[in-house]
Enzyme design. Structure first.
Site, mmCIF file in Angstrom:
data_model
loop_
_atom_site.group_PDB
_atom_site.id
_atom_site.type_symbol
_atom_site.label_atom_id
_atom_site.label_comp_id
_atom_site.label_asym_id
_atom_site.label_seq_id
_atom_site.Cartn_x
_atom_site.Cartn_y
_atom_site.Cartn_z
ATOM 1 C CE1 TYR A 135 -6.775 2.825 2.062
ATOM 2 C CE2 TYR A 135 -7.146 2.121 -0.203
ATOM 3 C CZ TYR A 135 -6.291 2.336 0.866
ATOM 4 O OH TYR A 135 -4.951 2.103 0.718
ATOM 5 C CG HIS A 145 3.903 5.195 -1.545
ATOM 6 N ND1 HIS A 145 3.693 5.949 -0.429
ATOM 7 C CD2 HIS A 145 2.965 4.193 -1.501
ATOM 8 C CE1 HIS A 145 2.681 5.456 0.261
ATOM 9 N NE2 HIS A 145 2.231 4.379 -0.359
ATOM 10 C CG ASN A 193 -3.668 0.338 -5.259
ATOM 11 O OD1 ASN A 193 -4.819 0.267 -4.889
ATOM 12 N ND2 ASN A 193 -2.739 -0.448 -4.774
ATOM 13 C CE1 TYR A 207 14.187 -42.684 -21.049
ATOM 14 C CE2 TYR A 207 14.052 -41.405 -19.015
ATOM 15 C CZ TYR A 207 13.881 -42.596 -19.699
ATOM 16 O OH TYR A 207 13.414 -43.696 -19.029
ATOM 17 N NE ARG A 224 13.734 -43.477 -25.947
ATOM 18 C CZ ARG A 224 13.619 -44.164 -24.803
ATOM 19 N NH1 ARG A 224 12.433 -44.599 -24.401
ATOM 20 N NH2 ARG A 224 14.683 -44.426 -24.062
ATOM 21 C CG PHE A 279 -4.212 -3.969 -4.515
ATOM 22 C CD1 PHE A 279 -3.585 -4.869 -3.676
ATOM 23 C CD2 PHE A 279 -5.333 -3.306 -4.046
ATOM 24 C CE1 PHE A 279 -4.060 -5.116 -2.393
ATOM 25 C CE2 PHE A 279 -5.806 -3.536 -2.765
ATOM 26 C CZ PHE A 279 -5.167 -4.441 -1.937
ATOM 27 C CD GLU A 321 -0.630 -2.448 2.248
ATOM 28 O OE1 GLU A 321 0.574 -2.596 1.913
ATOM 29 O OE2 GLU A 321 -1.254 -1.393 2.068
#
Length: 508
Positions: free
Chosen positions: A54, A84, A196, A279, A282, A328, A413
């Site tokens: 791959y 991309h 990646n 609060y 405190r 990744f 994915e």
């Protein structure tokens, strides 16, 4: 000349800050160079043998079952980067881009990615010579890493895309030429090795968590001034209380408050003026402390991530294996940065409530909205409005990005992290929180002046003097944003922490 050496294993958040903000130079260690070269030898052997692996001899994502010939390897890698590069929005700040390049270089330096040493050196040259790719802030799913934004980084390495060089935006080709850096031609595995990974989300988050650590200490100092402005009860910070519930952040916050308030003439003990405080005074150790523990958790996770191999596949040369996995996936960072955002939002939340106690005459004996001649003057009325607006915005932003997932690449994915969105949100929350704390700081100093400064604590007096060096007491209404911005600048430069620690010792 200051340098950071990369071996893939020992980078610290402080190193990221020094390279990103202080322009430290970067150099590979000898061991890293050796590991990178030997890992590359495995890739080249697999390509020559035409093994089906791959990302080396196949397409990507849903195209992982498409075998790519040896002759097409270079085209495959270039096409990967070009296709991309789909980021949108404003460019990331240059300090973040430097962090991104540094973290990607460090991951590659581990020697599990199969990149050529020449390609890695080009990336390092860009850091050292100040070639900063234009990386759009939006477009990453956070799995398979930060594909889109990292592709914009690589475009410049190819002589494509855009970059900032010496403050000027220009083509990537011109920036590389002016910096005297040779562009590259990618070959097998290299494009995937460069994009990646989780380096965009992690760079954003690393700088944010570094700033959050400082801001959490400043929140204690500022809260200390508000305690004095309201004659707060310091008995609640007694170490006995916190030893029986020993969360680290809680204990450290109580210690900080007692240190900064030491020798103050404007605090009280239990029963002197009232039995107990509200609060937001405190429970300061419990509230601030919980955020500190969350920030520390995120810091630990970030320091693991910045020294990790986060691409796919990974080259295990000693076992002669190339394994396709999922390092990744940004889920560890996505959850961490969502947590960081929530922790910071709470620091703003409680700060705004302390500011409300300062300005609201129903909650203290101070003049309404911290101004004399109220009615004619509005004083700090709208300062609290602005703080409330920021706190409300933080509540929207604190919704976790990591609980969302939209499948991609034809469901190959099918679960993604949205970690880069989480990191960007945390950074925005950090900025909003700093502004809210600046407003409280300004209000607390005003309240102290209205009371008459009877002598502040060792630490709070330092902070008060720094503010009053920049901003005078409000007598009559004036344009307030300028004073708010001056106080915010004090927080951003971290000078308050530095000067207070010089006086009283380390804060936690």
């Amino acid at each position: 000349m200051n340098k950071v050496f990369l071996d893939g294993n020992s980078l610290r958040i402080e190193d990221v800050v020094n390279v990103s903000r202080n322009n430290y130079r970067v150099q590979l260690s000898d061991n890293a160079i050796d590991n990178v070269i030997k890992s590359r030898e495995v890739v080249e052997r697999y390509v020559n043998e035409e093994k089906v692996v791959y990302g080396i001899t196949t397409g990507f994502g849903k195209f992982s079952d498409v075998v790519i010939s040896k002759d097409e390897a270079k085209i495959l890698q270039k096409n990967l980067i070009i296709s991309h590069s789909c980021g949108v929005g404003e460019p990331l700040d240059e300090e973040i881009v430097r962090g991104v390049m540094l973290l990607r270089a460090n991951a590659l330096a581990k020697g599990y990615s199969g990149i050529r040493i020449e390609t890695l050196n080009t990336l390092i040259e860009m850091i050292n010579e100040g070639v900063h790719p234009v990386i759009p802030e939006k477009g990453s799913l956070g799995s398979s890493g930060d594909l889109a934004p990292l592709s914009h980084m690589v475009l410049v390495m190819l002589g494509e895309g855009e970059a900032f060089y010496k403050g000027t935006r220009m083509s990537g080709k011109d920036a590389m030429k002016l910096a005297n850096i040779s562009t590259i031609e990618l070959t097998s595995k290299e494009g995937l090795a460069l994009i990646n990974g989780t380096q965009v989300m992690t760079a954003i988050g690393a700088l944010a968590v570094y700033d959050a650590m400082s801001l959490s200490k400043m929140a204690d100092i500022i809260a200390g001034l508000t305690v004095e402005a309201l004659y707060g009860i310091v008995t609640a910070f007694d170490e006995n209380v916190h030893q029986v519930r020993p969360h680290k952040g809680q204990m450290n916050t109580a210690k900080n408050l007692l240190k900064v308030l030491q020798d103050s003439n404007m605090t009280s003990e239990q029963g002197e003026i009232r039995v107990q405080d509200a609060y937001v005074l405190r429970c300061l150790p419990q509230i601030h402390g919980a955020s500190k523990d969350a920030i520390e958790y995120v810091r630990e996770k970030v320091e693991i991530e910045i020294n990790s191999a986060t691409d796919n596949p990974l080259i295990f040369r000693h076992e002669d294996k190339v394994i396709s996995g999922g390092n990744f996936h940004g889920q560890p960072m996505a959850l961490s940065f969502d947590f960081l955002g929530i922790a910071l939002a709470e620091l703003a939340n409680v700060s705004e409530r302390r500011l409300e106690r300062l300005v609201n005459p129903a909650l203290s004996d101070l003049p309404a909205f911290l101004v004399e001649k109220g009615g004619l003057n509005s004083g700090f009325m709208i300062v609290q409005y602005s703080a409330a607006s920021l706190v409300s915005e933080n509540k929207v932003l604190a919704h976790p990005a990591s609980v969302d997932s939209i499948p991609s690449s034809a469901n190959q994915e099918d679960h993604v992290s949205m970690g880069t969105i989480a990191a960007r949100k945390a950074r925005t929350i950090l900025d909003n929180t700093r502004k809210v704390l600046a407003m409280e700081l300004l209000g607390a100093c005003q309240a102290i002046d209205l009371r008459g400064n009877k002598g502040l604590g060792k630490g709070t007096s330092v902070a008060y003097n720094l503010v009053r060096h920049e901003v005078s007491k409000l007598e009559d209404d004036k344009i307030m944003y300028k004073d708010i911005n001056k106080c915010e600048a004090l927080l951003k430069t971290n000078i308050i922490n530095e000067k207070v620690e010089e006086c009283i010792g380390k804060l936690y």
